[in-house]
Design an enzyme around this catalytic site. Structure first.
Site, short mmCIF file in Angstrom:
data_model
loop_
_atom_site.label_atom_id
_atom_site.label_comp_id
_atom_site.label_asym_id
_atom_site.label_seq_id
_atom_site.Cartn_x
_atom_site.Cartn_y
_atom_site.Cartn_z
N SER A 125 0.84 -1.18 0.00
CA SER A 125 0.00 0.00 0.00
C SER A 125 0.88 1.24 0.00
O SER A 125 1.96 1.24 0.59
CB SER A 125 -0.86 -0.01 1.27
N LYS A 178 -13.07 -6.69 -9.65
CA LYS A 178 -13.81 -6.27 -10.84
C LYS A 178 -13.67 -4.77 -11.02
O LYS A 178 -13.51 -4.06 -10.03
CB LYS A 178 -15.30 -6.65 -10.75
P1 NAP Z 1 -10.58 2.68 -3.04
O1 NAP Z 1 -11.23 2.73 -1.70
O2 NAP Z 1 -10.31 3.93 -3.75
O3 NAP Z 1 -9.27 1.82 -2.87
C1 NAP Z 1 -8.42 1.55 -3.93
C2 NAP Z 1 -7.00 1.45 -3.40
O4 NAP Z 1 -6.13 1.14 -4.50
C3 NAP Z 1 -6.48 2.75 -2.83
O5 NAP Z 1 -6.82 2.89 -1.47
C4 NAP Z 1 -5.00 2.59 -3.03
O6 NAP Z 1 -4.51 1.83 -1.95
C5 NAP Z 1 -4.84 1.69 -4.23
N1 NAP Z 1 -4.35 2.40 -5.41
C6 NAP Z 1 -3.26 2.08 -6.14
N2 NAP Z 1 -3.08 2.91 -7.14
C7 NAP Z 1 -4.07 3.80 -7.08
C8 NAP Z 1 -4.42 4.93 -7.86
N3 NAP Z 1 -3.69 5.29 -8.94
N4 NAP Z 1 -5.51 5.64 -7.51
C9 NAP Z 1 -6.25 5.30 -6.44
N5 NAP Z 1 -5.96 4.22 -5.66
C10 NAP Z 1 -4.88 3.49 -5.99
O7 NAP Z 1 -11.45 1.79 -4.04
P2 NAP Z 1 -12.32 0.50 -3.72
O8 NAP Z 1 -13.72 0.90 -3.49
O9 NAP Z 1 -11.64 -0.33 -2.72
O10 NAP Z 1 -12.30 -0.18 -5.15
C11 NAP Z 1 -11.18 -0.87 -5.65
C12 NAP Z 1 -11.67 -1.85 -6.69
O11 NAP Z 1 -12.60 -2.72 -6.07
C13 NAP Z 1 -12.43 -1.17 -7.85
O12 NAP Z 1 -12.14 -1.79 -9.06
C14 NAP Z 1 -13.89 -1.38 -7.48
O13 NAP Z 1 -14.72 -1.45 -8.62
C15 NAP Z 1 -13.83 -2.72 -6.77
N6 NAP Z 1 -14.92 -2.94 -5.82
C16 NAP Z 1 -15.29 -1.97 -4.91
C17 NAP Z 1 -16.37 -2.19 -4.07
C18 NAP Z 1 -16.82 -1.19 -3.03
O14 NAP Z 1 -17.86 -1.41 -2.40
N7 NAP Z 1 -16.11 -0.13 -2.77
C19 NAP Z 1 -17.08 -3.37 -4.16
C20 NAP Z 1 -16.65 -4.34 -5.04
C21 NAP Z 1 -15.58 -4.10 -5.87
P3 NAP Z 1 -3.17 2.19 -1.20
O15 NAP Z 1 -3.35 3.59 -0.71
O16 NAP Z 1 -3.18 1.17 -0.15
O17 NAP Z 1 -2.04 2.07 -2.18
#
Ligand code: NAP
Length: 307
Positions: A36, A90
């Site tokens: 991370s 996904k």
């Molecule tokens: P998020 O909260 O924004 O987390 C994504 C993480 O990816 C960030 O915290 C960051 O972690 C890392 N990262 C690495 N490169 C990045 C960049 N260039 N920009 C932003 N983040 C970056 O998103 P999320 O909701 O967990 O979603 C991530 C994936 O899971 C997506 O494809 C989404 O469609 C899928 N998903 C999400 C959900 C939901 O309910 N949120 C449900 C099912 C699937 P570090 O800071 O640790 O590096």
């Protein structure tokens, strides 16, 4: 059978809410490391980059990518090149074409590549597919309406190219529709509403059909406040099937059908462990293909700016 060790990449919302708890519960697979840019996971080794993690832990079996889609291809390619099995959140990529070399690399190296669709592991999906297998289907209507401010606070990437906008949740509906209908569907018309200040849509209205002329309508909207709607209705000669709460509930003609508890990500990790142990991959891009078609065929409408 040896326990499969996993390194998690991207400690954001879905990693914390689902991946870490499910890895702790699922037999045969365990979280061994995380990488991370900002966070650390208790009880495992933590790294700043995938490169550092792969170098420091050559014994790691697999990598689970929980980042936004636009950075996923490079990470997946790096992990496969290092000989790791790979689980993709996904959608499996920001484009369809970028997934092809990953499939080829996994095959060449006899590694597992798993493109997950978490909604397909919702408890109503298999019973719905079984109900529809011998039904005469008359029409399908999908309503996927949620409050983006509640579900995606501070996630700027969803508004950037590759972030998919309202298709980020909408693709979950498409992953269910493509899993429960007996024949493939294709898009015929679409209108996409883009906020004046954003690069991805906040709402979409889609019409699909199949080889036999079935009408499938889908409405996705990110502006819904109050009760949230993740419903799929299928009119058939056996009655009206309703899959609601994103696949957590099932009803026939309004009467609830008993199904199992919600355990989407436990199901994902059990399947990943099985795929790794049996030397197989599972990469179905059909939900992403429908989204790509919507961006290709959709009429673009500009709506109020979103702040
Ligand atoms: P998020 O909260 O924004 O987390 C994504 C993480 O990816 C960030 O915290 C960051 O972690 C890392 N990262 C690495 N490169 C990045 C960049 N260039 N920009 C932003 N983040 C970056 O998103 P999320 O909701 O967990 O979603 C991530 C994936 O899971 C997506 O494809 C989404 O469609 C899928 N998903 C999400 C959900 C939901 O309910 N949120 C449900 C099912 C699937 P570090 O800071 O640790 O590096």
């Amino acid at each position: 059978m040896k326990t499969i060790t996993v390194g998690l990449v991207g400690v954001g919302k879905i990693a914390r809410d689902q991946h870490i708890p499910s890895l702790a519960r699922t037999p045969g697979i365990e979280l061994a490391a995380a990488c991370s840019r900002n966070a650390a996971v208790d009880g495992v080794r933590n790294f700043a980059t995938l490169n550092e993690m792969l170098a420091a832990m050559p014994e790691l079996d697999a990598v689970a990518l929980c980042t936004p889609p636009h950075v996923r291809h490079a990470l997946a390619a790096e992990a496969l090149a290092a000989g790791k099995h790979v689980l993709l959140e996904k959608p499996p990529g920001a484009t369809l074409s970028e997934i092809e070399p990953l499939i080829a690399m996994a095959e060449e190296k006899s590694l597992t590549l798993f493109a997950t669709w978490h909604s397909r592991f919702a408890p109503a999906v298999i019973p719905a597919r079984e109900f529809l297998a011998d039904a005469r289907i008359r029409s399908v209507s999908v309503e996927w309406k949620e409050d983006v401010r509640h579900w995606h606070p501070g996630q700027e990437w969803i508004w950037e190219p590759g972030g998919l906008g309202v298709f980020d949740p909408g693709i979950n509906a498409l992953s269910i529709v493509t899993a429960i209908l007996p024949r493939p569907i294709f898009l015929t018309t679409a209108s996409l509403e883009f906020p004046a200040n954003r690069a991805t849509p906040i709402a979409a209205d889609l019409a699909f059909t199949d080889g036999e002329g079935l009408a499938v309508a889908a409405v996705f909207d990110w502006r819904q406040t109050g009760p949230q709607t993740w419903d799929i209705h299928v009119e058939t000669d056996k009655g009206r099937l309703t899959l609601s709460s994103g696949g957590a509930k099932l009803a026939i003609d309004g009467a609830a059908v008993g199904i199992g508890p919600e355990a989407e990500y436990d199901g994902i990790y059990a399947r990943f462990a099985d795929l790794v142990q049996t030397g197989r991959s599972d990469v179905d891009v059909s939900p992403l293909r429908h989204v790509a078609d919507a961006f290709m065929l959709g009429r673009r409408l500009e709506v109020d700016a979103f702040d």
